[in-house]
Design a protein around this motif. Structure first.
Motif, PDB file in Angstrom:
ATOM      1  N   MET A   1       0.846  -1.203   0.000  1.00 35.23           N
ATOM      2  CA  MET A   1       0.000   0.000   0.000  1.00 35.23           C
ATOM      3  C   MET A   1       0.881   1.252   0.000  1.00 35.23           C
ATOM      4  SD  MET A   1      -3.199   0.855   2.543  1.00 35.23           S
ATOM      5  CE  MET A   1      -3.850  -0.793   2.302  1.00 35.23           C
ATOM      6  N   ASN A   2       0.412   2.303  -0.651  1.00 35.78           N
ATOM      7  CA  ASN A   2       1.189   3.526  -0.803  1.00 35.78           C
ATOM      8  C   ASN A   2       0.386   4.732  -0.319  1.00 35.78           C
ATOM      9  OD1 ASN A   2       3.345   2.250  -2.684  1.00 35.78           O
ATOM     10  ND2 ASN A   2       1.407   1.788  -3.692  1.00 35.78           N
ATOM     11  N   ALA A   3       1.119   5.807  -0.033  1.00 32.85           N
ATOM     12  CA  ALA A   3       0.453   7.042   0.365  1.00 32.85           C
ATOM     13  C   ALA A   3       1.275   8.241  -0.103  1.00 32.85           C
ATOM     14  CB  ALA A   3       0.265   7.098   1.874  1.00 32.85           C
ATOM     15  N   ILE A   4       0.565   9.306  -0.472  1.00 34.95           N
ATOM     16  CA  ILE A   4       1.206  10.568  -0.831  1.00 34.95           C
ATOM     17  C   ILE A   4       0.873  11.577   0.256  1.00 34.95           C
ATOM     18  CG2 ILE A   4       1.369  12.418  -2.535  1.00 34.95           C
ATOM     19  CD1 ILE A   4       0.439  10.405  -4.643  1.00 34.95           C
ATOM     20  N   ILE A   5       1.926  12.140   0.860  1.00 35.85           N
ATOM     21  CA  ILE A   5       1.747  13.101   1.956  1.00 35.85           C
ATOM     22  C   ILE A   5       2.272  14.480   1.540  1.00 35.85           C
ATOM     23  CG2 ILE A   5       1.941  11.241   3.659  1.00 35.85           C
ATOM     24  CD1 ILE A   5       4.762  12.332   4.328  1.00 35.85           C
ATOM     25  N   ASN A   6       1.881  15.483   2.297  1.00 35.32           N
ATOM     26  CA  ASN A   6       2.398  16.860   2.122  1.00 35.32           C
ATOM     27  C   ASN A   6       2.152  17.415   0.718  1.00 35.32           C
ATOM     28  OD1 ASN A   6       3.401  16.842   4.781  1.00 35.32           O
ATOM     29  ND2 ASN A   6       5.311  15.879   4.106  1.00 35.32           N
ATOM     30  N   GLY A   7       0.993  17.106   0.158  1.00 30.01           N
ATOM     31  CA  GLY A   7       0.659  17.614  -1.165  1.00 30.01           C
ATOM     32  C   GLY A   7      -0.619  18.428  -1.152  1.00 30.01           C
ATOM     33  N   LYS A   8      -0.746  19.285  -2.159  1.00 34.15           N
ATOM     34  CA  LYS A   8      -1.996  20.029  -2.380  1.00 34.15           C
ATOM     35  C   LYS A   8      -2.789  19.245  -3.412  1.00 34.15           C
ATOM     36  CE  LYS A   8       0.734  23.516  -3.196  1.00 34.15           C
ATOM     37  NZ  LYS A   8       1.365  24.834  -3.496  1.00 34.15           N
ATOM     38  N   ILE A   9      -3.826  18.556  -2.943  1.00 34.21           N
ATOM     39  CA  ILE A   9      -4.528  17.578  -3.771  1.00 34.21           C
ATOM     40  C   ILE A   9      -5.600  18.270  -4.620  1.00 34.21           C
ATOM     41  CG2 ILE A   9      -5.905  15.468  -3.747  1.00 34.21           C
ATOM     42  CD1 ILE A   9      -4.680  14.864  -0.975  1.00 34.21           C
ATOM     43  N   ILE A  10      -5.497  18.106  -5.928  1.00 30.23           N
ATOM     44  CA  ILE A  10      -6.440  18.733  -6.858  1.00 30.23           C
ATOM     45  C   ILE A  10      -7.622  17.790  -7.087  1.00 30.23           C
ATOM     46  CG2 ILE A  10      -6.766  19.662  -9.168  1.00 30.23           C
ATOM     47  CD1 ILE A  10      -3.830  20.472  -9.170  1.00 30.23           C
ATOM     48  N   LEU A  11      -8.739  18.150  -6.500  1.00 31.14           N
ATOM     49  CA  LEU A  11      -9.993  17.410  -6.678  1.00 31.14           C
ATOM     50  C   LEU A  11     -10.813  18.084  -7.781  1.00 31.14           C
ATOM     51  CD1 LEU A  11     -10.919  16.757  -2.930  1.00 31.14           C
ATOM     52  CD2 LEU A  11      -9.626  15.289  -4.507  1.00 31.14           C
ATOM     53  N   PRO A  12     -11.912  17.479  -8.213  1.00 29.50           N
ATOM     54  CA  PRO A  12     -12.688  18.073  -9.314  1.00 29.50           C
ATOM     55  C   PRO A  12     -13.162  19.494  -9.059  1.00 29.50           C
ATOM     56  CG  PRO A  12     -13.339  15.785  -9.000  1.00 29.50           C
ATOM     57  CD  PRO A  12     -12.407  16.120  -7.881  1.00 29.50           C
ATOM     58  N   ASN A  13     -13.438  19.841  -7.801  1.00 27.09           N
ATOM     59  CA  ASN A  13     -14.009  21.157  -7.531  1.00 27.09           C
ATOM     60  C   ASN A  13     -13.301  21.940  -6.429  1.00 27.09           C
ATOM     61  OD1 ASN A  13     -16.308  21.022  -9.409  1.00 27.09           O
ATOM     62  ND2 ASN A  13     -16.932  19.301  -8.103  1.00 27.09           N
ATOM     63  N   GLU A  14     -12.121  21.489  -6.031  1.00 28.22           N
ATOM     64  CA  GLU A  14     -11.373  22.207  -4.999  1.00 28.22           C
ATOM     65  C   GLU A  14      -9.951  21.675  -4.915  1.00 28.22           C
ATOM     66  OE1 GLU A  14     -12.444  21.413  -0.913  1.00 28.22           O
ATOM     67  OE2 GLU A  14     -13.344  19.481  -1.467  1.00 28.22           O
ATOM     68  N   ILE A  15      -9.113  22.396  -4.183  1.00 28.69           N
ATOM     69  CA  ILE A  15      -7.764  21.926  -3.878  1.00 28.69           C
ATOM     70  C   ILE A  15      -7.690  21.677  -2.383  1.00 28.69           C
ATOM     71  CG2 ILE A  15      -5.312  22.506  -3.865  1.00 28.69           C
ATOM     72  CD1 ILE A  15      -5.776  24.124  -6.401  1.00 28.69           C
ATOM     73  N   LEU A  16      -7.353  20.460  -2.019  1.00 26.95           N
ATOM     74  CA  LEU A  16      -7.436  19.994  -0.643  1.00 26.95           C
ATOM     75  C   LEU A  16      -6.040  19.941  -0.022  1.00 26.95           C
ATOM     76  CD1 LEU A  16      -9.764  18.910   1.197  1.00 26.95           C
ATOM     77  CD2 LEU A  16      -9.120  16.610   0.439  1.00 26.95           C
ATOM     78  N   GLU A  17      -5.888  20.545   1.135  1.00 27.31           N
ATOM     79  CA  GLU A  17      -4.613  20.486   1.851  1.00 27.31           C
ATOM     80  C   GLU A  17      -4.792  19.697   3.149  1.00 27.31           C
ATOM     81  OE1 GLU A  17      -2.031  23.833   1.825  1.00 27.31           O
ATOM     82  OE2 GLU A  17      -3.325  24.973   0.451  1.00 27.31           O
ATOM     83  N   ASP A  18      -3.669  19.314   3.743  1.00 27.86           N
ATOM     84  CA  ASP A  18      -3.655  18.558   5.011  1.00 27.86           C
ATOM     85  C   ASP A  18      -4.333  17.198   4.880  1.00 27.86           C
ATOM     86  OD1 ASP A  18      -2.361  20.674   6.318  1.00 27.86           O
ATOM     87  OD2 ASP A  18      -4.272  21.673   6.713  1.00 27.86           O
ATOM     88  N   HIS A  19      -4.336  16.660   3.677  1.00 31.44           N
ATOM     89  CA  HIS A  19      -4.913  15.329   3.457  1.00 31.44           C
ATOM     90  C   HIS A  19      -3.900  14.425   2.763  1.00 31.44           C
ATOM     91  CE1 HIS A  19      -8.679  17.162   4.626  1.00 31.44           C
ATOM     92  NE2 HIS A  19      -9.289  15.993   4.550  1.00 31.44           N
ATOM     93  N   ILE A  20      -4.172  13.145   2.813  1.00 32.34           N
ATOM     94  CA  ILE A  20      -3.259  12.124   2.300  1.00 32.34           C
ATOM     95  C   ILE A  20      -4.030  11.177   1.387  1.00 32.34           C
ATOM     96  CG2 ILE A  20      -1.910  10.093   3.015  1.00 32.34           C
ATOM     97  CD1 ILE A  20      -1.218  11.755   5.559  1.00 32.34           C
ATOM     98  N   ILE A  21      -3.414  10.828   0.259  1.00 28.26           N
ATOM     99  CA  ILE A  21      -4.010   9.850  -0.659  1.00 28.26           C
ATOM    100  C   ILE A  21      -3.401   8.481  -0.364  1.00 28.26           C
ATOM    101  CG2 ILE A  21      -4.286   9.161  -3.067  1.00 28.26           C
ATOM    102  CD1 ILE A  21      -3.986  12.082  -3.847  1.00 28.26           C
ATOM    103  N   VAL A  22      -4.244   7.511  -0.123  1.00 29.33           N
ATOM    104  CA  VAL A  22      -3.818   6.134   0.092  1.00 29.33           C
ATOM    105  C   VAL A  22      -4.262   5.321  -1.126  1.00 29.33           C
ATOM    106  CG1 VAL A  22      -3.947   4.118   1.591  1.00 29.33           C
ATOM    107  CG2 VAL A  22      -4.073   6.413   2.592  1.00 29.33           C
ATOM    108  N   TYR A  23      -3.336   4.554  -1.706  1.00 27.74           N
ATOM    109  CA  TYR A  23      -3.664   3.864  -2.955  1.00 27.74           C
ATOM    110  C   TYR A  23      -2.846   2.594  -3.129  1.00 27.74           C
ATOM    111  CZ  TYR A  23       0.733   5.833  -4.712  1.00 27.74           C
ATOM    112  OH  TYR A  23       2.054   6.156  -4.872  1.00 27.74           O
TER     113      TYR A  23
END
Length: 379
Positions: A1-23
């Motif tokens: 399992m992988n995770a991306i930390i410390n990124g500004k996540i570009i979602l369809p309708n906003e940019i999300l900070e302080d969150h982590i993608i697990v994939y």
């Protein structure tokens, strides 16, 4: 399992900070950093860069010296590897108006590429640009090989073709359109067309849902003759634009945004084999092309595709419109996915493939991930 930390996540309708993608191969979850347990997880530190869905180029002929019409699997594979540096994670190799034998060979090659684990960006299918086009608006296509729209000529490649660019005024009684629309996986696009405003609207009414490189190679907008451009503007079909500041004036981007809305615009490159290479002499569809000052032209000065990189197109749009960054990204990711009816890529959402790119404030690509696997890195 992988995770991306410390990124500004570009979602369809906003940019999300302080969150982590697990994939893994697909996105498992997007969680707040306070709820993240890093045990037994491979961590990628985004270092405050943007974390974006991978770009999807649905109209690209070639890159790094290779072209779809080479008809070679090696060419498709080298294009797929080259465009990783531009943030492209999937694409439609795009054909040209040449003899049918060459077109079939290229489509066979695309079919093969769709069915293997290719080393670079994923091959989703083919964009058939020509031979069913108007001689008057052929652009850089070779008029010697133009054909009337004929379903029999392509019926054996329905599994490969995702988009067909054609001139609807050449389609007698819309017989070709009716045959194509029996297959729900193919998108019909108006392009290289001499249609009148009325003919274009009728084609849209009958089932054309897309337009190829809007403004270029089609009847223009005039206040007494609205043409294909007028029909596109007065309808809700999706529209490709080449945002290289050469095919279109910078001011056109905002006009198109205000008229069509960001949901209906698709960024493409229409790139030919000189993309990612230096200036010089190249070819496109068997015709000599001179690349100079970021412009690709035939000897008669006709524009012959582009050398645009898709991340640069996103940047050009962001700099020259009122669109927010996440909207500009959508034009190169979610929107093209929608055009070709693919719903498991194009945005960062739970359950979708982990086709993810990292880029900086200048939209320079730092990392490319496809189906959870890092395919390209640039520090």
């Amino acid at each position: 399992m992988n995770a991306i930390i410390n990124g500004k996540i570009i979602l369809p309708n906003e940019i999300l900070e302080d969150h982590i993608i697990v994939y893994e191969d697909k996105i498992i979850d997007i969680i707040h950093k306070d709820n993240f347990d890093s045990e037994n997880i491979n961590i990628i530190d985004a270092k405050n860069n943007y974390v974006s869905p991978g770009f999807i180029d649905i109209h690209i002929h070639g890159s790094m010296g290779y072209d779809t019409m080479d008809g070679e699997l090696e060419s498709i594979e080298n294009i797929s590897k080259s465009i990783l540096q531009n943030g492209v994670t999937s694409f439609l190799p795009t054909t040209m108006t040449m003899d049918m034998k060459s077109i079939y060979r290229s489509l066979d090659t695309v079919r093969n590429a769709m069915n293997i684990k290719i080393k670079g960006a994923r091959v989703l299918g083919a964009h058939l640009e020509g031979p069913f086009i108007s001689p008057k608006y052929k652009g850089a296509q070779n008029s010697n090989f133009i054909e009337k729209p004929n379903y029999e000529l392509i019926k054996n490649y329905i599994d490969v073709i995702k988009i067909i660019t054609y001139a609807p005024e050449e389609d007698k009684d819309f017989d070709f359109l009716k045959s194509i629309l029996q297959n729900k996986d193919i998108t019909l696009s108006m392009g290289h067309t001499n249609a009148s405003y009325e003919e274009a609207l009728e084609a849209i009414k009958k089932g054309v849902t897309h337009s190829t490189h809007m403004f270029n190679a089609m009847t223009p907008l005039h206040h007494r003759n609205p043409g294909v451009v007028g029909a596109i503007m007065s309808s809700d079909i999706t529209s490709e634009i080449i945002a290289d500041n050469i095919h279109l004036h910078r001011g056109i981007y905002e006009i198109v945004n205000r008229v069509k809305g960001s949901e209906n615009i698709v960024l493409i490159t229409d790139a030919m084999r000189a993309q990612c290479l230096k200036e010089g002499k190249y070819d496109l569809g068997g015709q000599e092309v001179i690349v100079k000052n970021n412009s690709a032209r035939l000897l008669d000065k006709t524009l012959a595709g582009s050398v645009l990189k898709l991340n640069e197109g996103v940047k050009n749009l962001y700099k020259n419109t009122t669109l927010k960054l996440y909207e500009c990204v959508k034009l190169a990711s979610a929107n093209p996915a929608k055009v070709i009816n693919i719903d498991d890529i194009g945005s960062i959402e739970k359950g979708k493939y982990a086709d993810i790119i990292l880029f900086d404030d200048d939209i320079k690509i730092k990392k490319v991930i496809i189906e959870g696997v890092v395919k390209h890195e640039n520090n």
